[in-house]
Scaffold this motif. Structure first.
Motif, PDB file in Angstrom:
ATOM      1  N   LEU A  50       0.963  -1.323   0.112  1.00  0.00           N
ATOM      2  CA  LEU A  50       0.125   0.021   0.006  1.00  0.00           C
ATOM      3  C   LEU A  50       0.959   1.248   0.080  1.00  0.00           C
ATOM      4  O   LEU A  50       0.703   2.219  -0.607  1.00  0.00           O
ATOM      5  CB  LEU A  50      -1.110  -0.085   1.174  1.00  0.00           C
ATOM      6  CG  LEU A  50      -2.036  -1.075   1.188  1.00  0.00           C
ATOM      7  CD1 LEU A  50      -2.705  -1.277   2.475  1.00  0.00           C
ATOM      8  CD2 LEU A  50      -2.979  -0.857   0.004  1.00  0.00           C
ATOM      9  N   SER A  51       2.047   1.172   0.955  1.00  0.00           N
ATOM     10  CA  SER A  51       2.957   2.492   0.658  1.00  0.00           C
ATOM     11  C   SER A  51       3.594   2.451  -0.606  1.00  0.00           C
ATOM     12  O   SER A  51       3.870   3.600  -1.086  1.00  0.00           O
ATOM     13  CB  SER A  51       3.824   2.302   1.872  1.00  0.00           C
ATOM     14  OG  SER A  51       4.829   1.228   1.762  1.00  0.00           O
ATOM     15  N   LEU A  52       4.045   1.445  -1.409  1.00  0.00           N
ATOM     16  CA  LEU A  52       4.506   1.445  -2.625  1.00  0.00           C
ATOM     17  C   LEU A  52       3.631   1.659  -3.568  1.00  0.00           C
ATOM     18  O   LEU A  52       4.005   2.776  -4.453  1.00  0.00           O
ATOM     19  CB  LEU A  52       5.097   0.330  -2.814  1.00  0.00           C
ATOM     20  CG  LEU A  52       6.526  -0.207  -1.930  1.00  0.00           C
ATOM     21  CD1 LEU A  52       6.692  -1.690  -2.532  1.00  0.00           C
ATOM     22  CD2 LEU A  52       7.689   0.726  -2.573  1.00  0.00           C
ATOM     23  N   PHE A  53       2.511   1.295  -3.727  1.00  0.00           N
ATOM     24  CA  PHE A  53       1.803   1.553  -4.691  1.00  0.00           C
ATOM     25  C   PHE A  53       0.550   2.173  -4.525  1.00  0.00           C
ATOM     26  O   PHE A  53      -0.413   2.803  -5.616  1.00  0.00           O
ATOM     27  CB  PHE A  53       1.108   0.145  -5.322  1.00  0.00           C
ATOM     28  CG  PHE A  53       2.318  -0.738  -5.741  1.00  0.00           C
ATOM     29  CD1 PHE A  53       3.292  -0.509  -6.360  1.00  0.00           C
ATOM     30  CD2 PHE A  53       2.319  -2.080  -5.020  1.00  0.00           C
ATOM     31  CE1 PHE A  53       4.625  -1.507  -6.601  1.00  0.00           C
ATOM     32  CE2 PHE A  53       3.271  -2.782  -5.039  1.00  0.00           C
ATOM     33  CZ  PHE A  53       4.491  -2.497  -5.836  1.00  0.00           C
ATOM     34  N   GLY A  54       0.220   2.806  -3.486  1.00  0.00           N
ATOM     35  CA  GLY A  54      -1.049   3.573  -3.206  1.00  0.00           C
ATOM     36  C   GLY A  54      -2.455   2.723  -2.995  1.00  0.00           C
ATOM     37  O   GLY A  54      -2.309   1.302  -2.797  1.00  0.00           O
ATOM     38  N   LYS A  55      -3.537   3.086  -3.346  1.00  0.00           N
ATOM     39  CA  LYS A  55      -4.805   2.453  -3.387  1.00  0.00           C
ATOM     40  C   LYS A  55      -4.874   1.345  -4.240  1.00  0.00           C
ATOM     41  O   LYS A  55      -4.678   1.533  -5.415  1.00  0.00           O
ATOM     42  CB  LYS A  55      -5.995   3.305  -3.608  1.00  0.00           C
ATOM     43  CG  LYS A  55      -7.442   2.737  -3.302  1.00  0.00           C
ATOM     44  CD  LYS A  55      -8.297   3.873  -3.578  1.00  0.00           C
ATOM     45  CE  LYS A  55      -9.902   3.056  -3.251  1.00  0.00           C
ATOM     46  NZ  LYS A  55     -10.759   3.661  -3.385  1.00  0.00           N
TER      47      LYS A  55
END
Length: 116
Positions: A50-55
């Motif tokens: 989630l922190s690497l790619f977002g939603k």
């Protein structure tokens, strides 16, 4: 005659068989699939992706598992999460990558391409 009446008394009593109870075994707790891959997401919780790619495009929970799907123009990435033991935080145990037209894609290249 005494012998005949003694045997006759036994003939009237018949044993009723008891129903057989099925054997029940304790059900073992579910276990996570074996990890057979190696990439930057395997072994990490969902917060890492989630922190690497977002939603994510999809966030699906099914039974004990969870699938996050991330999509970009170069590829689609599916990350599968299972808890290594009951009560533990789920971690990524498998990752799939494919091109938008469905062909297999290199997982590490897809991770790099989708990263912020």
């Amino acid at each position: 005659m005494a012998l005949a009446s003694a045997l006759g008394g036994c003939a009237g009593a018949t044993a009723v068989p008891r129903p057989v109870q099925p054997m029940t075994r304790p059900v073992p707790p579910p276990t996570a699939p074996r990890i057979t891959q190696s990439n930057s997401l395997i072994g990490h919780p969902a917060n890492t992706a989630l922190s690497l790619f977002g939603k994510p495009r999809l966030d699906i929970k099914e039974g004990m598992g969870r699938k996050l799907q991330f999509e970009g123009s170069p590829c689609i990435l599916d990350v599968y999460y299972y808890a290594p033991k009951q009560g533990a935080e789920p971690i990524a145990t498998h990752v799939d990558a494919r091109t938008p037209d469905g062909r297999d894609a290199n997982i590490d290249s897809c991770i790099s391409a989708l990263g912020k």
